[in-house]
Design an enzyme around this catalytic site. Structure first.
Site, short mmCIF file in Angstrom:
data_model
loop_
_atom_site.label_atom_id
_atom_site.label_comp_id
_atom_site.label_asym_id
_atom_site.label_seq_id
_atom_site.Cartn_x
_atom_site.Cartn_y
_atom_site.Cartn_z
N ARG A 1 26.46 49.60 33.27
CA ARG A 1 27.50 50.09 34.20
C ARG A 1 26.90 51.27 34.93
O ARG A 1 26.54 52.28 34.31
CB ARG A 1 28.76 50.49 33.45
CG ARG A 1 29.76 51.22 34.33
CD ARG A 1 31.11 51.39 33.68
NE ARG A 1 31.85 50.15 33.65
CZ ARG A 1 33.17 50.05 33.48
NH1 ARG A 1 33.89 51.14 33.33
NH2 ARG A 1 33.77 48.88 33.46
N HIS B 1 32.12 43.80 40.07
CA HIS B 1 32.56 43.84 38.66
C HIS B 1 32.77 42.38 38.21
O HIS B 1 33.91 41.94 37.99
CB HIS B 1 33.85 44.67 38.56
CG HIS B 1 34.19 45.12 37.17
ND1 HIS B 1 33.38 44.87 36.08
CD2 HIS B 1 35.27 45.79 36.68
CE1 HIS B 1 33.95 45.38 35.00
NE2 HIS B 1 35.09 45.94 35.34
N GLN C 1 34.78 41.28 35.03
CA GLN C 1 36.22 41.43 35.23
C GLN C 1 36.79 40.17 35.91
O GLN C 1 37.82 39.65 35.50
CB GLN C 1 36.47 42.67 36.10
CG GLN C 1 37.92 42.93 36.40
CD GLN C 1 38.71 43.36 35.17
OE1 GLN C 1 38.35 44.28 34.50
NE2 GLN C 1 39.80 42.66 34.88
N ASP D 1 44.13 47.46 42.07
CA ASP D 1 43.19 48.33 41.33
C ASP D 1 43.39 49.74 41.89
O ASP D 1 44.04 49.93 42.92
CB ASP D 1 41.75 47.82 41.54
CG ASP D 1 40.71 48.63 40.79
OD1 ASP D 1 41.07 49.35 39.83
OD2 ASP D 1 39.51 48.55 41.16
N CYS E 1 43.14 45.37 36.79
CA CYS E 1 42.00 45.42 35.88
C CYS E 1 42.14 46.54 34.86
O CYS E 1 41.51 46.51 33.80
CB CYS E 1 40.70 45.55 36.66
SG CYS E 1 40.67 47.01 37.71
N ARG F 1 38.96 39.82 28.69
CA ARG F 1 37.62 40.38 28.88
C ARG F 1 36.73 40.01 27.70
O ARG F 1 35.56 39.64 27.86
CB ARG F 1 37.69 41.92 28.99
CG ARG F 1 38.46 42.47 30.19
CD ARG F 1 37.77 42.17 31.51
NE ARG F 1 36.39 42.55 31.51
CZ ARG F 1 35.93 43.79 31.76
NH1 ARG F 1 36.77 44.75 32.08
NH2 ARG F 1 34.62 44.04 31.76
N1 CP Z 1 38.66 47.08 33.67
C1 CP Z 1 37.65 47.80 33.18
O1 CP Z 1 36.48 47.53 33.44
O2 CP Z 1 38.03 48.81 32.35
P1 CP Z 1 37.07 49.92 31.72
O3 CP Z 1 36.68 50.85 32.82
O4 CP Z 1 37.93 50.57 30.68
O5 CP Z 1 35.88 49.24 31.12
N1 NVA Z 2 37.35 50.01 40.91
C1 NVA Z 2 37.41 50.70 39.65
C2 NVA Z 2 37.41 49.71 38.53
C3 NVA Z 2 37.49 50.32 37.16
C4 NVA Z 2 37.48 49.29 36.09
C5 NVA Z 2 36.23 51.65 39.54
O1 NVA Z 2 35.12 51.27 39.94
O2 NVA Z 2 36.40 52.78 39.08
#
Ligand code: CP
Ligand code: NVA
Length: 308
Positions: A106, A133, A136, A227, A267, A295
């Site tokens: 990430r 993502h 997701q 989101d 999400c 997930r």
């Molecule tokens: N939806 C999602 O990716 O959540 P987190 O940021 O908690 O991993």
């Molecule tokens: N769009 C959000 C998703 C978090 C799961 C971010 O990137 O912070």
């Protein structure tokens, strides 16, 4: 018993690293894991987790998925490893390839993820970048399949920022052939590279609509998805974006304009009273916790395919 098929690509960096058939196969495997019809032991494989941004769902669902497959995870926190000190990605990737069987990353720049994948000799998974993502999106489409069974009959409307989550939904939606609409304020449309790729996949161009008109996007929708307005890394834009996104909240009034069978996805994590009201996220139409659970099932399926 259903068996995991090896994927054509070694990595899962983008929704587009899978074919339509591979997406359906992963969703099928995931349903089987969820319904306890499938039990696979990968035999002590190790997943490394490199997370430059916070995470609850992605991190924990990967850890549990790997444990359920008889494997283990190592939390490679960038601040306590040499990654935080600036060791080149190409060195880190080659070293970690000697220890871990697969890495989930990430990070911010999608190009950093691609750099890891370039130097890693083992599979690399996108656990979220600023561009995509894709894990997701797999969970989202499993949740939609559980509700509606046939993707072709579904209209999915994403309301809010044309961000990483929206980009992966668009690409995965194009692979599955369902109608995807995105309603966002002017200037916050999804990546043009992503929409161009999606239009190439869709034979029917009318199946992807990007609009600034929220009411037009919601009419006839079966899934309303949102989101956060400001993603991780955009903290300094929060005040400005809160103003720009005024009118893009999913509330009961908006929900009433969608189909009677409409469900709500997010999400998570959510900011109640910003992109969604507490009433809607807690309503009977909300599937956000099934979505979060999924997930784990899709990632268990993905890991099996990448490691088989
Ligand atoms: N939806 C999602 O990716 O959540 P987190 O940021 O908690 O991993
Ligand atoms: N769009 C959000 C998703 C978090 C799961 C971010 O990137 O912070």
């Amino acid at each position: 018993m259903l068996k995991p098929n090896k994927l054509a690509n070694n990595n899962f960096l983008s929704s587009l690293d899978l074919s339509s058939e591979e997406v359906l196969h992963i969703l099928d495997l995931a349903s089987n894991f969820k319904n306890k019809k499938l039990n696979i032991d990968l035999g002590n494989k190790v997943l490394g987790l490199i997370f430059d941004k916070s995470s609850t769902r992605t991190r924990v669902s990967f850890q549990v998925a790997m444990t359920r497959l008889g494997g283990a995870t190592i939390d490679l926190n960038p601040t306590t490893s040499q990654i935080g000190r600036g060791e080149p990605i190409k060195d880190t990737a080659r070293v970690l390839s000697r220890y871990c069987d697969v890495i989930a990353i990430r990070t911010f720049d999608h190009s950093d993820l691609e750099e890891y994948a370039k130097w890693s000799t083992n599979p690399v998974i996108n656990a979220l970048t600023d561009l995509e993502h894709p894990c997701q999106a797999l969970a989202d489409f499993l949740t939609i399949k559980e509700e509606f069974l046939d993707f072709k009959k579904v209209v999915l409307t994403f309301i809010g920022d044309g961000n990483n989550v929206a980009n992966s939904l668009i690409l995965c939606g194009a692979l599955l052939g369902l109608e995807v609409r995105v309603a966002c304020p002017k200037g916050y449309e999804p990546s043009p590279i992503v929409t161009k790729k999606a239009y190439e996949i869709y034979k029917n161009k009318g199946l992807l609509k990007i609009t600034n008109d929220i009411n037009e996007a919601v009419a006839g929708a079966n899934v309303l998805y949102t989101d956060v307005w400001s993603s991780m890394g955009e903290e300094s834009q929060k005040e400005e974006k809160d103003k720009e996104f005024n009118g893009f909240t999913i509330d009961s009034n908006l929900l009433n304009k969608a189909c009677d069978d409409a469900i709500i996805l997010h999400c998570l994590p959510a900011y109640r009273s910003k992109e969604i009201t507490d009433e809607v996220i807690e309503s009977k139409k909300s599937r956000v916790f099934d979505q979060a659970e999924n997930r784990m099932h899709v990632q268990q399926a993905l890991l099996c395919c990448l490691l088989s």
